[in-house]
Design a protein around this motif. Sequence first.
Motif, PDB file in Angstrom:
ATOM      1  N   SER A  91      48.464  39.882  34.310  1.00 38.43           N
ATOM      2  CA  SER A  91      47.965  41.260  34.260  1.00 38.43           C
ATOM      3  C   SER A  91      49.146  42.221  34.101  1.00 38.43           C
ATOM      4  O   SER A  91      50.307  41.834  34.296  1.00 38.43           O
ATOM      5  CB  SER A  91      47.205  41.594  35.550  1.00 38.43           C
ATOM      6  N   GLU A  92      48.830  43.445  33.753  1.00 36.82           N
ATOM      7  CA  GLU A  92      49.858  44.495  33.632  1.00 36.82           C
ATOM      8  C   GLU A  92      50.677  44.594  34.923  1.00 36.82           C
ATOM      9  O   GLU A  92      51.892  44.797  34.894  1.00 36.82           O
ATOM     10  CB  GLU A  92      49.171  45.846  33.370  1.00 36.82           C
ATOM     11  N   ILE A  93      49.994  44.457  36.062  1.00 39.33           N
ATOM     12  CA  ILE A  93      50.638  44.595  37.371  1.00 39.33           C
ATOM     13  C   ILE A  93      51.745  43.554  37.518  1.00 39.33           C
ATOM     14  O   ILE A  93      52.857  43.857  37.946  1.00 39.33           O
ATOM     15  CB  ILE A  93      49.578  44.406  38.489  1.00 39.33           C
ATOM     16  N   GLU A  94      51.429  42.307  37.137  1.00 40.56           N
ATOM     17  CA  GLU A  94      52.401  41.216  37.210  1.00 40.56           C
ATOM     18  C   GLU A  94      53.578  41.490  36.274  1.00 40.56           C
ATOM     19  O   GLU A  94      54.741  41.356  36.657  1.00 40.56           O
ATOM     20  CB  GLU A  94      51.713  39.898  36.829  1.00 40.56           C
ATOM     21  N   LEU A 162      44.224  41.344  40.245  1.00 42.42           N
ATOM     22  CA  LEU A 162      44.862  40.377  41.154  1.00 42.42           C
ATOM     23  C   LEU A 162      44.714  38.941  40.630  1.00 42.42           C
ATOM     24  O   LEU A 162      45.551  38.087  40.903  1.00 42.42           O
ATOM     25  CB  LEU A 162      44.264  40.500  42.557  1.00 42.42           C
ATOM     26  N   ASP A 163      43.648  38.684  39.863  1.00 45.11           N
ATOM     27  CA  ASP A 163      43.480  37.339  39.277  1.00 45.11           C
ATOM     28  C   ASP A 163      44.616  37.021  38.313  1.00 45.11           C
ATOM     29  O   ASP A 163      44.898  35.857  38.051  1.00 45.11           O
ATOM     30  CB  ASP A 163      42.137  37.242  38.523  1.00 45.11           C
ATOM     31  N   GLY A 164      45.263  38.066  37.777  1.00 51.20           N
ATOM     32  CA  GLY A 164      46.320  37.854  36.787  1.00 51.20           C
ATOM     33  C   GLY A 164      47.718  38.002  37.355  1.00 51.20           C
ATOM     34  O   GLY A 164      48.642  38.389  36.642  1.00 51.20           O
ATOM     35  N   ILE A 165      47.905  37.717  38.669  1.00 51.74           N
ATOM     36  CA  ILE A 165      49.265  37.783  39.218  1.00 51.74           C
ATOM     37  C   ILE A 165      49.789  36.382  39.541  1.00 51.74           C
ATOM     38  O   ILE A 165      49.017  35.459  39.802  1.00 51.74           O
ATOM     39  CB  ILE A 165      49.353  38.682  40.485  1.00 51.74           C
ATOM     40  N   LYS A 166      51.109  36.269  39.515  1.00 47.51           N
ATOM     41  CA  LYS A 166      51.760  34.993  39.878  1.00 47.51           C
ATOM     42  C   LYS A 166      52.837  35.224  40.942  1.00 47.51           C
ATOM     43  O   LYS A 166      52.872  34.552  41.956  1.00 47.51           O
ATOM     44  CB  LYS A 166      52.369  34.340  38.630  1.00 47.51           C
ATOM     45  N   THR A 167      53.711  36.209  40.686  1.00 50.72           N
ATOM     46  CA  THR A 167      54.811  36.465  41.644  1.00 50.72           C
ATOM     47  C   THR A 167      54.704  37.838  42.281  1.00 50.72           C
ATOM     48  O   THR A 167      55.493  38.177  43.162  1.00 50.72           O
ATOM     49  CB  THR A 167      56.177  36.385  40.925  1.00 50.72           C
ATOM     50  N   PHE A 168      53.757  38.663  41.831  1.00 47.67           N
ATOM     51  CA  PHE A 168      53.606  40.037  42.333  1.00 47.67           C
ATOM     52  C   PHE A 168      53.497  40.052  43.861  1.00 47.67           C
ATOM     53  O   PHE A 168      52.714  39.312  44.442  1.00 47.67           O
ATOM     54  CB  PHE A 168      52.363  40.674  41.717  1.00 47.67           C
ATOM     55  N   ASP A 184      29.119  38.296  39.111  1.00 50.42           N
ATOM     56  CA  ASP A 184      28.921  37.653  37.805  1.00 50.42           C
ATOM     57  C   ASP A 184      30.243  37.085  37.268  1.00 50.42           C
ATOM     58  O   ASP A 184      30.227  36.142  36.479  1.00 50.42           O
ATOM     59  CB  ASP A 184      28.309  38.654  36.806  1.00 50.42           C
ATOM     60  N   ARG A 185      31.389  37.632  37.692  1.00 58.45           N
ATOM     61  CA  ARG A 185      32.691  37.127  37.231  1.00 58.45           C
ATOM     62  C   ARG A 185      33.207  35.999  38.128  1.00 58.45           C
ATOM     63  O   ARG A 185      34.226  35.399  37.845  1.00 58.45           O
ATOM     64  CB  ARG A 185      33.733  38.262  37.227  1.00 58.45           C
ATOM     65  N   TYR A 186      32.531  35.757  39.248  1.00 53.83           N
ATOM     66  CA  TYR A 186      33.024  34.760  40.217  1.00 53.83           C
ATOM     67  C   TYR A 186      31.989  33.668  40.487  1.00 53.83           C
ATOM     68  O   TYR A 186      31.793  33.248  41.619  1.00 53.83           O
ATOM     69  CB  TYR A 186      33.456  35.465  41.516  1.00 53.83           C
ATOM     70  N   ASP A 187      31.302  33.240  39.402  1.00 54.62           N
ATOM     71  CA  ASP A 187      30.291  32.171  39.497  1.00 54.62           C
ATOM     72  C   ASP A 187      29.264  32.451  40.594  1.00 54.62           C
ATOM     73  O   ASP A 187      28.735  31.519  41.215  1.00 54.62           O
ATOM     74  CB  ASP A 187      30.949  30.795  39.770  1.00 54.62           C
ATOM     75  N   TYR A 188      29.009  33.731  40.844  1.00 57.96           N
ATOM     76  CA  TYR A 188      28.031  34.144  41.876  1.00 57.96           C
ATOM     77  C   TYR A 188      28.352  33.570  43.256  1.00 57.96           C
ATOM     78  O   TYR A 188      27.474  33.324  44.064  1.00 57.96           O
ATOM     79  CB  TYR A 188      26.592  33.807  41.432  1.00 57.96           C
ATOM     80  N   LYS A 189      29.661  33.332  43.509  1.00 61.07           N
ATOM     81  CA  LYS A 189      30.075  32.824  44.826  1.00 61.07           C
ATOM     82  C   LYS A 189      30.903  33.904  45.517  1.00 61.07           C
ATOM     83  O   LYS A 189      31.994  34.253  45.043  1.00 61.07           O
ATOM     84  CB  LYS A 189      30.908  31.547  44.663  1.00 61.07           C
ATOM     85  N   GLU A 191      32.565  33.701  48.197  1.00 58.99           N
ATOM     86  CA  GLU A 191      33.872  33.215  48.693  1.00 58.99           C
ATOM     87  C   GLU A 191      34.949  33.263  47.600  1.00 58.99           C
ATOM     88  O   GLU A 191      36.130  33.470  47.883  1.00 58.99           O
ATOM     89  CB  GLU A 191      33.770  31.804  49.313  1.00 58.99           C
ATOM     90  N   ASN A 192      34.543  33.107  46.326  1.00 59.68           N
ATOM     91  CA  ASN A 192      35.522  33.194  45.217  1.00 59.68           C
ATOM     92  C   ASN A 192      36.056  34.620  45.088  1.00 59.68           C
ATOM     93  O   ASN A 192      37.235  34.851  44.833  1.00 59.68           O
ATOM     94  CB  ASN A 192      34.878  32.799  43.879  1.00 59.68           C
ATOM     95  N   TYR A 193      35.151  35.575  45.259  1.00 60.77           N
ATOM     96  CA  TYR A 193      35.521  36.993  45.170  1.00 60.77           C
ATOM     97  C   TYR A 193      36.446  37.372  46.343  1.00 60.77           C
ATOM     98  O   TYR A 193      37.447  38.069  46.163  1.00 60.77           O
ATOM     99  CB  TYR A 193      34.241  37.829  45.158  1.00 60.77           C
ATOM    100  N   ILE A 194      36.128  36.879  47.544  1.00 61.86           N
ATOM    101  CA  ILE A 194      36.969  37.153  48.723  1.00 61.86           C
ATOM    102  C   ILE A 194      38.379  36.592  48.489  1.00 61.86           C
ATOM    103  O   ILE A 194      39.384  37.274  48.714  1.00 61.86           O
ATOM    104  CB  ILE A 194      36.361  36.526  50.007  1.00 61.86           C
ATOM    105  N   ALA A 195      38.445  35.352  47.998  1.00 65.13           N
ATOM    106  CA  ALA A 195      39.744  34.707  47.744  1.00 65.13           C
ATOM    107  C   ALA A 195      40.543  35.516  46.723  1.00 65.13           C
ATOM    108  O   ALA A 195      41.771  35.657  46.830  1.00 65.13           O
ATOM    109  CB  ALA A 195      39.528  33.281  47.244  1.00 65.13           C
ATOM    110  N   SER A 196      39.842  36.081  45.749  1.00 67.64           N
ATOM    111  CA  SER A 196      40.489  36.882  44.715  1.00 67.64           C
ATOM    112  C   SER A 196      41.144  38.128  45.326  1.00 67.64           C
ATOM    113  O   SER A 196      42.287  38.474  45.005  1.00 67.64           O
ATOM    114  CB  SER A 196      39.433  37.269  43.685  1.00 67.64           C
ATOM    115  N   LYS A 197      40.431  38.798  46.222  1.00 72.43           N
ATOM    116  CA  LYS A 197      40.985  39.983  46.903  1.00 72.43           C
ATOM    117  C   LYS A 197      42.224  39.610  47.722  1.00 72.43           C
ATOM    118  O   LYS A 197      43.195  40.367  47.794  1.00 72.43           O
ATOM    119  CB  LYS A 197      39.944  40.607  47.841  1.00 72.43           C
ATOM    120  N   PHE A 198      42.176  38.441  48.368  1.00 72.54           N
ATOM    121  CA  PHE A 198      43.286  38.027  49.231  1.00 72.54           C
ATOM    122  C   PHE A 198      44.514  37.555  48.447  1.00 72.54           C
ATOM    123  O   PHE A 198      45.567  37.318  49.046  1.00 72.54           O
ATOM    124  CB  PHE A 198      42.835  36.972  50.250  1.00 72.54           C
TER     125      PHE A 198
END
Length: 444
Positions: A91-94, A162-168, A184-189, A191-198
Amino acid sequence: MKRLVILGAGESGVGTALLGKEKGFKVFVSDKGSIKEKYKEVLIHNEIEWEEGRHTESKILNADVVMKSPGIPDKVTLVQKLIANNVSIISEIEFASQFTKANIIGITGSNGKTTTSMWTHHILKQGGLKVAMGGNIGDSFAKQVLDSNYEHFVLELSSFQLDGIKTFKPHIAIITNISPDHLDRYDYKFENYIASKFRIVMNQTKDDYLIYDADDDAITSYLKSHSVQSTLLPFSLTKKLEQGAYLENNNIKITIDNSQIIMSTANLALEGKHNIKNAMAASTVAHLLKIRNHTLRESLENFQGAEHRLENVLRINKVQYINDSKATNVNATYFALESMEAPTVWIVGGVDKGNDYKQLFPFVNENVKAIICLGVDNKKLFETFENMVDIIVETQFMSEAVKIAYKIAEAGDNVLLSPACASFDLFESYEDRGRQFKDSVRKL
């Protein structure tokens, strides 16, 4: 010369292109849609190669690194081909964070992140720090890294970024809250969305800080079951905390390493319980960065809130019209309805992202006198709410929705646009929806 390909020529894409060129990359910008004139001019002026209306694979798949706009999902064929080719997609952020030594404050959450970002930026600026704001808001982070010598960045971060970061790694991270959104972007799960935020804390060490809502079940249960290296600074409206911020007798108390400050909530610039939380998060950052208490108190009181977020538009015939178009999910509308203290005509609807409206029932039963559904498909809203209110009507035009509200509302009432849905069925964006609401109110 490394080849940097940028997918999507919006604010973040063009900012990344300029920074990439400056840092010696061979840059190519590709947008499947059409590129806005102002961005085209920048690309042409800076002699950066670009295309619109298509993605030419031969010019993309040979990239060393790809910066993808947060709006492009991973499941798109082109992205899948890049992944198969082991091309680094960020991502741009990274990308931009590699080129700055500034102190980064990263703010994410389902709701409240814009207000918290703006409020934090406001306090730090009033405190005399050289601070800029970017990410999901304002000017491109990459362009600001290129143009200016800022010492601090306040970045509003979506889960897609945040999905597009590696070292940020932000030195200070804030998670305002987590409720089901964008599933809809997290397979309707969820827990996937929570993990993405973290992911915001994944590179943090004990020398970095995580400020978070200790009243939020999704956040607290994640922290119980996952080890996070960061130093934790919770905030709460209900619990007394030894470290972090809590509310006691209408005072915010913030303690960090034996240093405590106390501030009254009486004159906070923004109303509502959720804004006490936003103020706590922003104040905790200020306390960490040693902003003077006097400056902090003033900044909490003279802040102008975000447009389209519980924005008081006009009072007409003693009826208050409120624009909360930024409420694109149920949780945001929950905060809006919770802060209504008068009978309310509620304008709701749009593209439903799998909404569960149950948490709104108590407020609807208590305070909502009429519902105006503003969407292409309002079936679900009717099925959910028609037995709860005396009046429920539908329309596909903002001007008509406002006129109907004007007829129904009586002196002392509120008319609240808080859609709980995305805007793309009838409007270009939530900003467009909010502006149309304000224009229609002004024409009454």
